[in-house]
Design an enzyme around this catalytic site. Structure first.
Site, mmCIF file in Angstrom:
data_model
loop_
_atom_site.group_PDB
_atom_site.id
_atom_site.type_symbol
_atom_site.label_atom_id
_atom_site.label_comp_id
_atom_site.label_asym_id
_atom_site.label_seq_id
_atom_site.Cartn_x
_atom_site.Cartn_y
_atom_site.Cartn_z
ATOM 1 N N ASN A 144 -3.450 -0.782 9.869
ATOM 2 C CA ASN A 144 -3.508 -2.158 10.388
ATOM 3 C C ASN A 144 -4.412 -2.304 11.618
ATOM 4 O O ASN A 144 -5.046 -3.336 11.789
ATOM 5 C CB ASN A 144 -2.094 -2.691 10.672
ATOM 6 C CG ASN A 144 -1.365 -1.872 11.700
ATOM 7 O OD1 ASN A 144 -1.689 -0.714 11.933
ATOM 8 N ND2 ASN A 144 -0.383 -2.481 12.324
ATOM 9 N N GLU A 185 5.231 6.353 16.262
ATOM 10 C CA GLU A 185 5.149 4.893 16.397
ATOM 11 C C GLU A 185 5.386 4.313 15.017
ATOM 12 O O GLU A 185 4.499 4.339 14.171
ATOM 13 C CB GLU A 185 3.766 4.481 16.919
ATOM 14 C CG GLU A 185 3.475 4.909 18.341
ATOM 15 C CD GLU A 185 4.303 4.154 19.356
ATOM 16 O OE1 GLU A 185 4.979 3.169 18.999
ATOM 17 O OE2 GLU A 185 4.292 4.573 20.532
ATOM 18 N N CYS A 230 3.189 -3.971 13.552
ATOM 19 C CA CYS A 230 4.501 -3.312 13.586
ATOM 20 C C CYS A 230 5.486 -4.004 14.502
ATOM 21 O O CYS A 230 6.682 -4.034 14.228
ATOM 22 C CB CYS A 230 4.312 -1.878 14.046
ATOM 23 S SG CYS A 230 3.366 -1.778 15.561
ATOM 24 N N GLU A 237 3.219 5.142 23.820
ATOM 25 C CA GLU A 237 1.768 5.135 23.955
ATOM 26 C C GLU A 237 1.419 4.258 25.157
ATOM 27 O O GLU A 237 2.236 3.478 25.645
ATOM 28 C CB GLU A 237 1.110 4.601 22.670
ATOM 29 C CG GLU A 237 1.442 5.529 21.497
ATOM 30 C CD GLU A 237 0.470 5.456 20.339
ATOM 31 O OE1 GLU A 237 0.388 4.391 19.712
ATOM 32 O OE2 GLU A 237 -0.189 6.482 20.057
HETATM 33 P P1 NDP Z 1 2.393 5.046 6.123
HETATM 34 O O1 NDP Z 1 3.633 5.561 6.734
HETATM 35 O O2 NDP Z 1 2.330 4.860 4.665
HETATM 36 O O3 NDP Z 1 1.167 5.995 6.512
HETATM 37 C C1 NDP Z 1 0.864 6.345 7.860
HETATM 38 C C2 NDP Z 1 -0.112 7.524 7.866
HETATM 39 O O4 NDP Z 1 0.581 8.729 7.529
HETATM 40 C C3 NDP Z 1 -1.246 7.385 6.843
HETATM 41 O O5 NDP Z 1 -2.431 7.894 7.406
HETATM 42 C C4 NDP Z 1 -0.730 8.229 5.705
HETATM 43 O O6 NDP Z 1 -1.758 8.643 4.863
HETATM 44 C C5 NDP Z 1 -0.086 9.380 6.450
HETATM 45 N N1 NDP Z 1 0.881 10.139 5.683
HETATM 46 C C6 NDP Z 1 1.606 9.762 4.600
HETATM 47 N N2 NDP Z 1 2.429 10.763 4.199
HETATM 48 C C7 NDP Z 1 2.238 11.801 5.050
HETATM 49 C C8 NDP Z 1 2.805 13.116 5.179
HETATM 50 N N3 NDP Z 1 3.747 13.569 4.347
HETATM 51 N N4 NDP Z 1 2.371 13.908 6.175
HETATM 52 C C9 NDP Z 1 1.443 13.471 7.040
HETATM 53 N N5 NDP Z 1 0.862 12.243 6.978
HETATM 54 C C10 NDP Z 1 1.257 11.414 5.999
HETATM 55 O O7 NDP Z 1 2.095 3.685 6.889
HETATM 56 P P2 NDP Z 1 0.974 2.591 6.587
HETATM 57 O O8 NDP Z 1 -0.374 3.183 6.722
HETATM 58 O O9 NDP Z 1 1.352 1.887 5.325
HETATM 59 O O10 NDP Z 1 1.171 1.601 7.830
HETATM 60 C C11 NDP Z 1 2.144 0.617 7.901
HETATM 61 C C12 NDP Z 1 3.357 1.116 8.690
HETATM 62 O O11 NDP Z 1 2.958 1.563 9.967
HETATM 63 C C13 NDP Z 1 4.366 0.022 8.935
HETATM 64 O O12 NDP Z 1 5.668 0.496 8.715
HETATM 65 C C14 NDP Z 1 4.189 -0.310 10.403
HETATM 66 O O13 NDP Z 1 5.315 -0.835 11.018
HETATM 67 C C15 NDP Z 1 3.783 1.004 10.981
HETATM 68 N N6 NDP Z 1 3.046 0.803 12.206
HETATM 69 C C16 NDP Z 1 3.633 1.135 13.402
HETATM 70 C C17 NDP Z 1 2.976 0.887 14.588
HETATM 71 C C18 NDP Z 1 3.579 1.288 15.901
HETATM 72 O O14 NDP Z 1 2.830 1.487 16.840
HETATM 73 N N7 NDP Z 1 4.878 1.414 16.027
HETATM 74 C C19 NDP Z 1 1.668 0.242 14.618
HETATM 75 C C20 NDP Z 1 1.128 -0.025 13.312
HETATM 76 C C21 NDP Z 1 1.807 0.234 12.151
HETATM 77 P P3 NDP Z 1 -2.139 7.731 3.603
HETATM 78 O O15 NDP Z 1 -2.014 6.292 3.989
HETATM 79 O O16 NDP Z 1 -3.541 8.121 3.365
HETATM 80 O O17 NDP Z 1 -1.156 8.126 2.556
#
Ligand code: NDP
Length: 480
Positions: A152, A249, A283, A454
């Site tokens: 995002n 996060e 988020c 952060e």
């Molecule tokens: P995901 O949890 O699907 O993915 C986050 C990252 O982790 C991606 O780069 C993903 O790779 C990677 N990943 C997935 N599985 C693994 C694993 N087993 N080991 C290591 N890395 C892994 O989240 P989204 O990308 O869909 O983002 C949306 C989510 O993020 C929402 O829940 C949102 O609330 C949260 N978010 C939180 C924020 C905060 O600061 N608190 C800010 C922004 C978003 P890939 O996508 O390539 O599978």
């Protein structure tokens, strides 16, 4: 604009390609067009990234903090000079309106680089006098940090993680979400141009398995993830097995509480920002809008009127205020939640339809705590308005969730505002404001929404550790 990068990865100061990795097609959400084709990191690419980070980190940590800060400041200046082109690329990567990416994404990344550049030289240890002897402490780098980003705010996340990590003398291997892989490569190039040694910031592309390989590598000392709660739980467990430091996060379902003495226009504006900015893909969004009964009907009327004026359209048009969702898959998920909300009896006030990969800004009223819309993170432009009558009631209901990322209160009664914020279980809170996240303020969640913070001085602690040194100035008093 050229959107195809020179190669998929950036390792040891240069672009690196390995076409043996599975293909990643980067799609511009505005049109559905493929704008770049990349490859996932193979084991050889992951090995090169970790080895170069490990090899470069000690010399980087040995620099004076002010020297590291100078490089981070140069990188921030380059970002500001190229803000327009970087923001256009961010819009291609995410589909978010250029109006937003110019104002929010890279600018807040540059803020983080400047902030930690200035902070690093001020980090000092302590001295504990013990009569004749004394103890002193040194705050040292952790070593190699892995950053894993969500889609995002891809460039902001890359900056928010790398700025404190690098300022404290760590090296980083960063894996962007495969949905939005372009911005982090730009950051890696900019760091080298700013004078950073090769190997200090590396970017490897890939899906979850690449992230998994990074997290479990014994050369990695810390993992910082921005993502969903379920991914966070998996990554946290994998990091724990290697006793690694973590920052998590994660997601939220944050309450935004509007008391009936609040400024109506401010509360409506904040609720819109808290649900429709970035098409709701934030988020910390206030997705459970609790409105006190006395103001409810006026609130809903103004909300519908103002929501009708939102300009949805071509993300690259500077007039556009509202873009598509990031991917077809995510669009399907959000529309699924829309169907469930209707089926469970929420009252649709406005929006509710899909237009291509866009989802209209949508408001549901009469949402109850038991409905799926009040319990699960939708991550789209879907606002749930819930009624309440008393302060005690709303606090209890606001806290009745596994999440604890953020919370907001709108009221003219500041005593009540502070009392309510004090009772809410959330890491990042606002009074008569919402979703402002300046680098000076700690950002992060409690409960299932994460661990660590952060931004701000607090982030320094998550990218360093304390060494304590006892200095003996007299004879050793051995009893044998
Ligand atoms: P995901 O949890 O699907 O993915 C986050 C990252 O982790 C991606 O780069 C993903 O790779 C990677 N990943 C997935 N599985 C693994 C694993 N087993 N080991 C290591 N890395 C892994 O989240 P989204 O990308 O869909 O983002 C949306 C989510 O993020 C929402 O829940 C949102 O609330 C949260 N978010 C939180 C924020 C905060 O600061 N608190 C800010 C922004 C978003 P890939 O996508 O390539 O599978």
């Amino acid at each position: 604009m050229a959107t195809q990068p020179k190669a998929s990865h950036f390792v040891n100061g240069a672009y690196l390609e390995d076409t043996a990795g599975a293909v990643i097609e980067v799609i511009y959400p505005g049109t559905g067009t493929v704008i770049a084709t990349l490859h996932e990191a193979t084991p050889a690419v992951i090995e090169a990234a970790l080895a170069s980070a490990r090899a470069a980190q000690k010399d980087w940590a040995a620099l004076r903090p002010v020297e590291r800060g100078r490089i981070l400041n140069r990188a921030a200046a380059i970002i500001r000079e190229r803000l327009h082109d970087l923001s256009v690329l961010e819009t291609y990567d995410t589909g978010k309106p250029l109006q937003e990416t110019l104002a929010a994404d890279w600018p807040s990344g540059a803020d983080a680089l400047e902030y930690f550049a200035g902070l690093a030289p001020t980090v000092t240890g302590e001295t504990m006098p013990l009569g004749r002897d004394f103890v002193y402490t040194i705050r040292e780098a952790l070593g190699v940090c892995v950053g894993i980003g969500a889609w995002n705010y891809p460039s902001q996340i890359a900056c928010w993680k790398s700025a404190p990590a690098l300022a404290m003398g760590n090296a980083m291997v960063f894996k962007p979400s495969e949905v939005t892989p372009l911005g982090a490569l730009q950051l890696a190039e900019i760091f080298i141009e700013a004078g950073m040694p090769a190997g200090i910031f590396n970017v490897v592309q890939g899906r979850g398995a690449v992230g998994g390989a990074l997290v479990t590598d014994p050369r990695v000392d810390k993992v910082s993830l921005t993502g969903s709660v379920s991914t966070g739980a998996r990554v946290y467990a994998a990091a724990a097995a290697g006793m690694k430091h973590v920052t998590m996060e994660l997601g939220g379902k944050s309450p935004l509480i509007v008391f009936d003495d609040a400024s109506l226009e401010d509360a409506v504006g904040a609720a819109m920002l808290a649900n429709f900015y970035s098409s709701g893909q934030i988020c910390s969004n206030g997705t459970r809008v609790f409105v006190q009964k006395g103001i409810k009907e006026r609130f809903l009327t103004r909300l519908a009127e103002r929501t009708a004026t939102i300009k949805m359209g071509d993300p690259l048009d500077m007039e556009t205020q509202f873009g598509p969702l990031v991917s077809a898959l995510h669009h399907e998920k959000v529309m699924g939640y829309m169907g469930v909300a209707k089926a469970e009896g929420a009252r649709l006030i406005c929006g509710g339809e899909a237009v291509g990969q866009f989802v209209e800004p949508t408001v549901f009223a009469d949402v109850t705590d038991a409905m799926t819309l009040a319990r699960e993170e939708v991550f789209g432009p879907v606002m749930a308005v819930l009624d309440f009558e008393t302060e005690d009631e709303v606090v209890a209901r606001a806290n009745a969730t596994q999440f604890g990322l953020a919370a907001g209160v709108f009221t003219a009664d500041l005593t009540r505002a502070h009392r309510v914020i004090g009772a809410l279980e959330a890491g990042t809170c606002w009074i008569n404001a919402y979703n402002l996240t300046p680098v000076e303020a700690p950002f992060g969640g409690v409960k299932a929404s994460g661990v660590g913070r952060e931004n701000s001085r607090a982030a320094i602690e998550h990218y360093s550790q304390v060494k304590s040194v006892y200095v003996g100035l007299g004879p050793v008093d051995a009893p044998y």
